[in-house]
Design a protein around this motif. Structure first.
Motif, PDB file in Angstrom:
ATOM      1  N   LEU A  69       0.812  -1.213   0.000  1.00  0.00           N
ATOM      2  CA  LEU A  69       0.000   0.000   0.000  1.00  0.00           C
ATOM      3  C   LEU A  69       0.848   1.266   0.000  1.00  0.00           C
ATOM      4  O   LEU A  69       0.312   2.372  -0.033  1.00  0.00           O
ATOM      5  CB  LEU A  69      -0.927   0.013   1.218  1.00  0.00           C
ATOM      6  CG  LEU A  69      -1.968  -1.105   1.278  1.00  0.00           C
ATOM      7  CD1 LEU A  69      -2.650  -1.127   2.637  1.00  0.00           C
ATOM      8  CD2 LEU A  69      -2.998  -0.935   0.167  1.00  0.00           C
ATOM      9  N   ALA A  70       2.159   1.123   0.057  1.00  0.00           N
ATOM     10  CA  ALA A  70       3.038   2.292   0.100  1.00  0.00           C
ATOM     11  C   ALA A  70       3.009   3.043  -1.225  1.00  0.00           C
ATOM     12  O   ALA A  70       2.761   2.453  -2.286  1.00  0.00           O
ATOM     13  CB  ALA A  70       4.462   1.856   0.431  1.00  0.00           C
ATOM     14  N   PRO A  71       3.250   4.350  -1.217  1.00  0.00           N
ATOM     15  CA  PRO A  71       3.267   5.130  -2.468  1.00  0.00           C
ATOM     16  C   PRO A  71       4.409   4.676  -3.369  1.00  0.00           C
ATOM     17  O   PRO A  71       5.500   4.366  -2.891  1.00  0.00           O
ATOM     18  CB  PRO A  71       3.486   6.574  -1.996  1.00  0.00           C
ATOM     19  CG  PRO A  71       3.265   6.568  -0.522  1.00  0.00           C
ATOM     20  CD  PRO A  71       3.497   5.181  -0.032  1.00  0.00           C
ATOM     21  N   ILE A  72       4.149   4.634  -4.652  1.00  0.00           N
ATOM     22  CA  ILE A  72       5.205   4.336  -5.612  1.00  0.00           C
ATOM     23  C   ILE A  72       5.984   5.625  -5.894  1.00  0.00           C
ATOM     24  O   ILE A  72       5.552   6.723  -5.536  1.00  0.00           O
ATOM     25  CB  ILE A  72       4.634   3.737  -6.913  1.00  0.00           C
ATOM     26  CG1 ILE A  72       3.607   4.697  -7.544  1.00  0.00           C
ATOM     27  CG2 ILE A  72       3.990   2.387  -6.633  1.00  0.00           C
ATOM     28  CD1 ILE A  72       3.022   4.185  -8.852  1.00  0.00           C
ATOM     29  N   SER A  73       7.111   5.501  -6.550  1.00  0.00           N
ATOM     30  CA  SER A  73       8.005   6.651  -6.735  1.00  0.00           C
ATOM     31  C   SER A  73       7.341   7.787  -7.504  1.00  0.00           C
ATOM     32  O   SER A  73       7.667   8.957  -7.288  1.00  0.00           O
ATOM     33  CB  SER A  73       9.277   6.205  -7.467  1.00  0.00           C
ATOM     34  OG  SER A  73       8.964   5.616  -8.721  1.00  0.00           O
ATOM     35  N   THR A  74       6.402   7.458  -8.386  1.00  0.00           N
ATOM     36  CA  THR A  74       5.737   8.490  -9.183  1.00  0.00           C
ATOM     37  C   THR A  74       5.047   9.520  -8.298  1.00  0.00           C
ATOM     38  O   THR A  74       5.007  10.703  -8.615  1.00  0.00           O
ATOM     39  CB  THR A  74       4.712   7.852 -10.136  1.00  0.00           C
ATOM     40  OG1 THR A  74       5.374   6.889 -10.951  1.00  0.00           O
ATOM     41  CG2 THR A  74       4.056   8.903 -11.026  1.00  0.00           C
ATOM     42  N   TYR A  75       4.486   9.071  -7.177  1.00  0.00           N
ATOM     43  CA  TYR A  75       3.781   9.996  -6.292  1.00  0.00           C
ATOM     44  C   TYR A  75       4.738  11.035  -5.698  1.00  0.00           C
ATOM     45  O   TYR A  75       4.322  12.162  -5.400  1.00  0.00           O
ATOM     46  CB  TYR A  75       3.090   9.237  -5.164  1.00  0.00           C
ATOM     47  CG  TYR A  75       1.884   8.452  -5.618  1.00  0.00           C
ATOM     48  CD1 TYR A  75       0.704   9.093  -5.962  1.00  0.00           C
ATOM     49  CD2 TYR A  75       1.919   7.064  -5.694  1.00  0.00           C
ATOM     50  CE1 TYR A  75      -0.400   8.386  -6.367  1.00  0.00           C
ATOM     51  CE2 TYR A  75       0.809   6.344  -6.107  1.00  0.00           C
ATOM     52  CZ  TYR A  75      -0.350   7.008  -6.445  1.00  0.00           C
ATOM     53  OH  TYR A  75      -1.444   6.296  -6.859  1.00  0.00           O
TER      54      TYR A  75
END
Length: 440
Positions: A69-75
């Motif tokens: 559920l962690a944000p991916i690098s794009t965020y």
């Protein structure tokens, strides 16, 4: 069982929830019995949701799956103004917890059949009576569909405590509505074979509950004297990067300002070289230090040309980081050249202060819709940049000073050509010899 359906039945159940979210745009959503967090992983991409919560009694499973559920690098590279916070709790759906009150949507997908009938009553009280959400989606197996599964005897899963017929599910749902002030509509997913839909219904039956009176009643209920109970254990919590966070907003804004200041500096210097035929390093510095108003007036013509674009930039820039590309038309760049390099006698508006080129904030703000949208106005832009150590501002704070590395390189070459550098080295060597001799 799923191979009978295309797409698989669990995908259809999740898609039903996603479609509901798209239509109703809830800001706070909790999935009870979230298991492997597969529904949460899909919902996190729907950025109208600001708080996304999962609850399950199996804490070990949550710990194994929560990192998905962690944000991916794009965020982080392209943050937006959307906000999202995700939380995972270990706990039983038959227990109250004040942190789950007042949500817009509660989902219970294939959960209640794992409870005893006594626990179903407690589940009803907790969800509809205590949590008081605006909407609830409950799905559960339809036992009338079971004979269509070849070789199935008994329940569909060994942990199921019961599986209701359509009439039994309807009876429970209507009782909940009567006791807690909801209305319900019945539907489902998993179509029966042609000609049998009316007889057996959907494979998974779904009840969609809406609180009577909507948000008005729901807000009033939140003001009651319900006890503050904390029964769940928080296992995971994360905030997705958002431009509403001033630190992130400043980082993105500073990056954009530095990029455009450097680009404008190079463009203006190249334009000056083309007009003079050679680089002229004798330009007199523009007296903008301590005179921000003059710098602003110098850019008025530029801002007038951009008036329509600037006035509309806020409405057009729902996602300024993604929508504003790093490119300005050649015509606009040529307009800048005309504005800031008026002649070859040092009358240019773009100012060279010692080894820096001064780029007025008004120009940056009017030239790039992204800077305009992120800062809102010139005063905000100045305020953000004053707190950014990586940006060098003029003394009056109304211009960005961009270092001219070409000038430094020419100064260095001049020193070498003049022999000053060699003399300095010789002097240094002589001092070293003298010091060495003294020490001996």
């Amino acid at each position: 069982m799923d191979p009978m359906f295309s797409p698989p039945l669990h995908v259809q159940r999740h898609q039903f929830v996603i479609d509901f979210v798209k239509r109703n745009k809830p800001q706070k959503v909790v999935d009870l019995g979230c298991s492997e967090c597969s529904l949460l992983k899909k919902l996190k991409f729907h950025r109208e949701i600001e708080l996304l919560v999962g609850v399950d009694i199996n804490g070990a499973q949550l710990k194994r799956k929560m990192h998905g559920l962690a944000p991916i690098s794009t965020y982080y590279l392209q943050p937006t103004y959307d906000q999202l916070r995700i939380e995972l709790y270990q706990g039983s759906v038959t227990q109250k917890d004040v942190r789950l009150r007042g949500f817009d949507l509660v989902t219970s997908i294939e959960l209640i059949e794992h409870l005893t009938l006594a626990d179903v009553d407690r589940f009803s009280e907790v969800v509809f009576g205590y949590m008081t959400p605006v909407a609830v989606i409950v799905s559960t197996p339809n036992s009338e569909f079971n004979p269509l599964f070849p070789g199935l005897s008994g329940f569909r899963h060994s942990d199921h405590k019961f599986e209701w017929t359509r009439a039994e599910f309807k009876s429970w749902a209507l009782k909940v509505c009567l006791e807690y002030g909801y209305e319900v509509e019945f539907t489902g997913v998993g179509q029966a074979p042609p000609g049998q839909q009316e007889r057996v219904g959907f494979c998974s039956q779904i009840g969609v509950f809406h609180r009577l009176g909507g948000r008005d009643v729901y807000n009033m209920l939140l003001g009651d004297d319900a006890e503050d109970v904390f029964s769940y254990t928080l296992l995971y919590s994360i905030n997705y990067p958002s431009l509403r966070d001033n630190n992130i907003l400043r980082r993105v804004l500073v990056s954009e300002v530095l990029y455009w200041a450097e680009k404008l500096k190079k463009r203006w210097i190249e334009a000056g070289e083309l007009q003079t035929g050679e680089r002229d390093d004798t330009y007199t510095p523009c007296q903008t230090e301590g005179r921000g108003e003059e710098c602003l007036r110098a850019s008025e013509r530029c801002m007038e040309m951009e008036e329509k674009q600037t006035a509309a930039c806020g409405a057009e820039m729902e996602n300024p980081v993604e929508q504003c590309g790093r490119g300005v038309s050649e015509d606009k760049e040529r307009e800048d050249e005309k504005l800031f390099w008026t002649n070859v006698q040092g009358q240019q508006e773009s100012c060279k202060l010692h080894r820096y080129v001064s780029v007025p904030l008004a120009v940056l703000w009017s030239r790039c819709p992204k800077i305009c949208a992120l800062s809102g106005n010139l005063s905000n832009l100045r305020h953000f940049l004053m707190e950014a150590p990586e940006v060098k501002l003029s003394q009056d704070g109304w211009a960005v000073l961009v270092q001219d590395h070409d000038l430094e390189e020419e100064d260095h070459n001049y020193l070498e050509d003049s022999g000053y550098a060699e003399a300095s080295q010789c002097s240094h060597s002589a001092e070293q010899e003298e010091a060495w001799g003294t020490n001996v």
